[in-house]
Motif scaffolding. Structure first.
Motif, PDB file in Angstrom:
ATOM      1  N   VAL A  23       0.836  -1.197   0.000  1.00 12.69           N
ATOM      2  CA  VAL A  23       0.000   0.000   0.000  1.00 12.69           C
ATOM      3  C   VAL A  23       0.872   1.249   0.000  1.00 12.69           C
ATOM      4  CG1 VAL A  23      -1.738   1.288   1.294  1.00 12.69           C
ATOM      5  CG2 VAL A  23      -1.915  -1.191   1.102  1.00 12.69           C
ATOM      6  N   ALA A  33       0.938   4.256  -2.596  1.00 14.08           N
ATOM      7  CA  ALA A  33       0.638   5.600  -2.099  1.00 14.08           C
ATOM      8  C   ALA A  33       1.781   6.571  -2.367  1.00 14.08           C
ATOM      9  CB  ALA A  33       0.374   5.536  -0.597  1.00 14.08           C
ATOM     10  N   ALA A  88       3.030   7.502  -8.720  1.00 10.54           N
ATOM     11  CA  ALA A  88       2.403   7.861  -7.451  1.00 10.54           C
ATOM     12  C   ALA A  88       2.661   9.305  -7.034  1.00 10.54           C
ATOM     13  CB  ALA A  88       2.829   6.901  -6.337  1.00 10.54           C
ATOM     14  N   ALA A 116      -1.583  10.856  -9.625  1.00 13.01           N
ATOM     15  CA  ALA A 116      -2.759  10.387  -8.895  1.00 13.01           C
ATOM     16  C   ALA A 116      -4.002  11.129  -9.370  1.00 13.01           C
ATOM     17  CB  ALA A 116      -2.553  10.578  -7.391  1.00 13.01           C
ATOM     18  N   LEU A 163      -6.975   6.723  -2.205  1.00 14.00           N
ATOM     19  CA  LEU A 163      -6.374   5.821  -1.241  1.00 14.00           C
ATOM     20  C   LEU A 163      -6.980   5.971   0.149  1.00 14.00           C
ATOM     21  CD1 LEU A 163      -3.471   4.292  -1.669  1.00 14.00           C
ATOM     22  CD2 LEU A 163      -2.868   5.854   0.149  1.00 14.00           C
ATOM     23  N   PRO A 173      -5.627   4.752   3.512  1.00 17.00           N
ATOM     24  CA  PRO A 173      -4.523   4.028   4.134  1.00 17.00           C
ATOM     25  C   PRO A 173      -4.921   3.476   5.499  1.00 17.00           C
ATOM     26  CG  PRO A 173      -4.221   6.367   4.416  1.00 17.00           C
ATOM     27  CD  PRO A 173      -5.501   6.206   3.665  1.00 17.00           C
ATOM     28  N   GLU A 212     -11.442  11.008   0.132  1.00 22.07           N
ATOM     29  CA  GLU A 212     -11.058  10.168  -0.997  1.00 22.07           C
ATOM     30  C   GLU A 212     -12.239   9.828  -1.910  1.00 22.07           C
ATOM     31  OE1 GLU A 212      -7.638   9.330  -1.410  1.00 22.07           O
ATOM     32  OE2 GLU A 212      -7.505  10.829   0.167  1.00 22.07           O
ATOM     33  N   ILE A 224      -7.656   2.339  -3.602  1.00 20.98           N
ATOM     34  CA  ILE A 224      -6.868   1.371  -2.849  1.00 20.98           C
ATOM     35  C   ILE A 224      -7.233   1.550  -1.385  1.00 20.98           C
ATOM     36  CG2 ILE A 224      -4.548   0.702  -2.159  1.00 20.98           C
ATOM     37  CD1 ILE A 224      -3.981   2.193  -5.091  1.00 20.98           C
TER      38      ILE A 224
END
Ligand SMILES: Nc1ncnc2c1ncn2[C@@H]1O[C@H](COP(=O)(O)OP(=O)(O)OP(=O)(O)O)[C@@H](O)[C@H]1O
Ligand SMILES: [Mg+2]
Lengths: 513, 308
Positions: free
Chosen positions: A312, A316, A335, A340, A347, A349, A427, A437
């Motif tokens: 990840v 990211a 990335a 992006a 993302l 996270p 996001e 993600i």
């Protein structure tokens, strides 16, 4: 009357009672005249929505916060607990929602440091013997010489629990201890603690969002809602619906988003032989191949510490790849912020407060991170409109139900679940995502929030977003994924679909056989 | 054998002697800085503390006639400076870099002001350990005259190394420096631990000052320090916050400082000033060579440079 701590720590499990405890932060009342009673040798659950005030309440018991009003009664006497060290003297120990390991120290040093009766110089040889003896009886094994910073979330949580067992606490407070564990690990951990309770060694106060845990391991339960007790009782007299109604302030209809029947589209994200190292320089990803199409959810299962975090982080842009390629829509993907935005890669996270937020900046600023340098928030030149940020955030805060006192509150002051929602709002809010993600997106969320996030993810998938879902929660993966991959030792070792999945086979691959 | 005949050996001996003599203040200050940074705060004021230490040591040695009381005074003065810095940085919203620069200016100002009357008189010096008695060469004998403070520094380096791993105080310092939130959850008082760590660290650099005024160069002047206090900050990073590595790094820096003068002593005076810059060049070279964008600096305390 306040009685000083007794000499020596108690040997029997404690009974603990809270009487009319009130805690305010400024004008905000986090706990409003909360009373609850936990008799000696019982397993008590404390549940409630995100931001209900559960963590605040137990921090008052631990002496981390001082209650503004009310009493903590231990063994029939009102006690004054002013610091965690006082709490230790009474035999109370806590596993916090946020980790409290010192990252640069080894597991052994962390365990030893937690002893408040630590001698001025530490006889390491004797200490090692004690630790080894303790580890032989411990429910799970962790490498004592590993620095805590190198542990994955699940392993850290195990060390936190080991620490309390090592300290021989008689009253254990667990603040969502299982959010980072797999269901199997969670059962193992809670089962062990349950046995200690039954053996008359411990009383436990467990904060959890999982009804399964409340019904599986607890004797009694208290429900908090917006800082007030809204119900409780013996677990055997209650049903899931009763608890849900107490939590939400009324009966509730489950709202699940159905997966639309659609064939996956073009390839959105492709990883070819991806390699990356851990912080220590040891390889974490060893030639990982993966392909993700539009309109499908690909789940990645695995025991924490098998490279998921590094995967990840590479996606990211937080960690450089040491080999292999990341392609998005067939193009090389670096990335960067431009990449992006251009490819619509978003993302969620894990540990979002650490990985996706600036804790001291406001909720509004954190929510605007993706958009602040684009019109309409960006004014002419390099000026940014404060009002634009606030307005933008305001809309998303109400749409995603982020509970915050104002848009200007530092995001670090939000409850764990609400930080998660704020990041989710950032996001998924703009709706421009093409690739999403998500890493453990429901870590620590109450069931209503889990349902809403699962709904958001499925909706995104139905819209044609390609979703990579890295999670340690197998149930979550089985319900959301179209395809399920198992990751072990930095590579994908197994692929299946939820319909054909055999949990035993998956478990086997997860364990690296 | 006479002076001329040892030729280039003189340079080597000069550098070695310089490593020990000139490295001592580096050693003490860097150990102090190391302890301070392990607590999670930076003290740029140690340069000022070094001067205050040098001045107090000289003044007290002169007044009492006993250089050891001077060393104690230097440590005490350093501790006071450290406690002040610790108090400042414990206040909310005080930046440790800014506070350190203020302490640097305050410390040197104070030392120059109070030290004015002591520039002329000569104070009793610390006795050196004559380890070079066996040699007939005066250079060797001089080079092997070791400052007792250097020996103290070596002992302290190993003591600190051990303390960080095997004492309650050491573990607490590391916890506070790496994750104050975790330390608080463990019931460790962040404020008190930092106060103690920063105060002790500052006392060490005060002792480093005593070496300057009571051993080498052995007089109190305003130009007694040439930025050792500031370079020690770089040295600690170079040594990766490891006290024993601080010892090696100090010797290296001390030796580099002596290159210019040693060359001049044998008659090489080309590029004298360039050679004198070698410790600074060394600092830069070492930084560039050892820094990696891939990894965070191993050993860097997590709370360093983080407000709170
Ligand atoms: N230090 C603080 N300052 C100001 N407000 C705070 C502070 N700590 C918590 N709060 C507020 O108190 C409320 C309760 O927070 P708490 O962390 O107790 O919730 P919780 O029930 O544990 O939620 P979750 O399930 O998400 O962990 C939240 O609205 C939070 O914003
Ligand atoms: Mg909480």
């Amino acid at each position: 009357m306040i009685i000083p701590p007794p000499p020596g720590r108690p040997a029997a499990p404690l009974d603990l009672e809270l009487v009319q405890v009130t805690k305010r932060f400024g004008s905000f009342v986090a706990n409003d005249r909360v009373s609850l009673k936990i008799p000696s040798g019982t397993f008590h659950a404390l549940i409630g929505e995100n931001g209900a005030g559960k963590s605040t309440l137990v921090k008052c018991i631990m002496g981390f916060h001082t209650a503004d009003e009310g009493d903590v009664i231990i063994g029939g006497h009102s006690r004054d607990i002013r610091s965690p060290a006082d709490a230790y003297q009474f035999g109370i120990g806590m596993v916090y929602q946020h980790f409290t390991l010192v990252p640069a120290m080894t597991v052994a040093e962390n365990l030893v440091l937690s002893r408040p009766d630590l001698p001025a110089t530490i006889p390491w040889e004797a200490e090692r013997k004690r630790l080894n003896a303790f580890m032989r009886t411990a429910p799970f094994q962790v490498d004592l010489d590993q620095p805590a910073s190198q542990l994955a979330a699940g392993q850290k949580q195990k060390v936190e629990i080991l620490k309390q067992l090592y300290l021989e606490s008689r009253f254990l407070i667990l603040d969502e201890p299982t959010s980072v564990l797999t269901p199997g690990e969670a059962d193992e951990v809670l089962g062990l603690i349950r046995r200690k309770v039954e053996a008359g060694e411990l009383s436990v106060l467990l904060i959890s969002h999982k009804f399964r845990e409340v019904f599986g391991f607890c004797n009694s339960v208290t429900v908090l809602r917006r800082g007030k007790v809204t119900g409780g009782g013996l677990v055997k007299d209650l049903t899931t619906d009763d608890l849900a109604a107490m939590m939400m302030g009324g009966p509730r209809t489950p709202r699940t988003v159905a997966k639309a029947d659609r064939a996956p589209g073009a390839v959105a994200l492709e990883l070819k032989g991806l390699r990356a190292d851990k912080d220590s320089g040891v390889p974490a990803l060893e030639g990982l191949d993966l392909c993700l199409r539009e309109g499908e959810v690909v789940g990645v299962a695995g025991v924490s510490g098998n490279g998921q975090r590094e995967l990840v982080e590479v996606l990211a842009g937080q960690r450089p790849a040491t080999g292999g390629e990341v392609l998005v829509h067939g193009e090389w993907y670096g990335a960067t912020r431009t990449d992006a935005a251009r490819h619509g890669v978003f993302l969620l996270p894990e540990e979002p407060l650490r990985n996706g937020c600036v804790p001291a900046m406001s909720v509004a600023e954190n929510i605007a991170f993706r958009e602040f340098d684009r019109p309409p928030i960006r004014l002419a030149g390099c000026l940014v409109s404060r009002r634009g940020i606030r307005g933008f955030a305001q809309g998303l805060i109400s749409r995603f139900g982020v509970k915050t006192r104002s848009t200007e509150t530092p995001i670090g002051d939000l409850s764990g679940g609400n930080v998660q929602r704020a990041v989710l709002a950032r996001e998924l809010g703009p709706g421009t995502a093409k690739v999403l993600i998500a890493a453990n997106p429901c870590f620590g969320l109450d069931f209503a929030a889990v349902e809403s996030i699962h709904g958001q993810i499925t909706e995104a998938r139905n819209r044609g977003v390609a979703v990579l879902l890295v999670s340690e929660d197998l149930d979550e993966l089985l319900s959301l994924s179209d395809r399920l991959l198992v990751m072990s030792h930095g590579a994908i070792v197994h692929e299946t679909t939820p319909a054909q999945a055999d949990v035993k086979v998956i478990g086997h691959h997860m364990a690296g056989h | 054998m006479n002076t001329e005949s040892i030729g280039w050996w003189g340079v080597v001996i000069g550098i070695l002697a310089g490593a020990v003599r000139g490295g001592t203040p580096f050693l003490l200050v860097s150990l102090g800085e190391c302890l301070t940074e392990k607590c999670g705060k930076i003290n740029l004021g140690l340069e000022g503390t070094l001067l205050v230490g040098a001045m107090s040591a000289y003044a007290i040695s002169y007044k009492t006639g006993n250089p050891w009381i001077g060393v104690a005074a230097a440590a005490g003065a350093g501790a006071v400076m450290g406690a002040l810095h610790a108090f400042l940085v414990s206040r909310p919203k005080v930046n440790d870099i800014a506070a350190g620069i203020a302490m640097l200016i305050f410390g040197s100002g104070l030392a120059f002001y109070l030290g004015k009357p002591f520039i002329q008189p000569s104070a009793p010096q610390l006795p050196g350990l004559e380890l070079g008695g066996w040699s007939a060469m005066p250079q060797v004998a001089a080079a092997l005259k070791i400052s007792p403070i250097f020996l103290l520094g070596i002992a302290l380096a190993f003591l600190l190394q051990w303390a960080f791993r095997s004492t309650r105080f050491g573990l607490r310092v590391r916890a506070v420096g790496d994750s104050p939130a975790a330390a608080r959850a463990l019931g460790i008082s962040v404020g008190r631990t930092r106060l103690l760590g920063i105060t002790l660290g500052s006392a060490l650099s005060g002792i480093g000052g005593a070496h300057l005024s009571l051993f080498y160069p052995g007089a109190w002047t305003e130009a007694i320090s040439s930025g050792q206090g500031l370079m020690a900050v770089a040295l600690v990073i170079f040594a990766r916050w490891n006290p024993v590595h601080c010892l090696y790094a100090s010797l290296l820096f001390g030796g580099a400082q002596a290159i210019g003068p040693s060359l001049q002593a044998v008659g090489v005076s080309t590029g004298y000033y360039l050679w004198n810059a070698s410790p600074y060049v060394l600092t830069l070279a070492v930084m560039i060579a050892t820094c990696s964008t891939r990894r965070t600096l191993a050993g860097a305390p997590g709370a360093l440079g983080v407000p709170g």
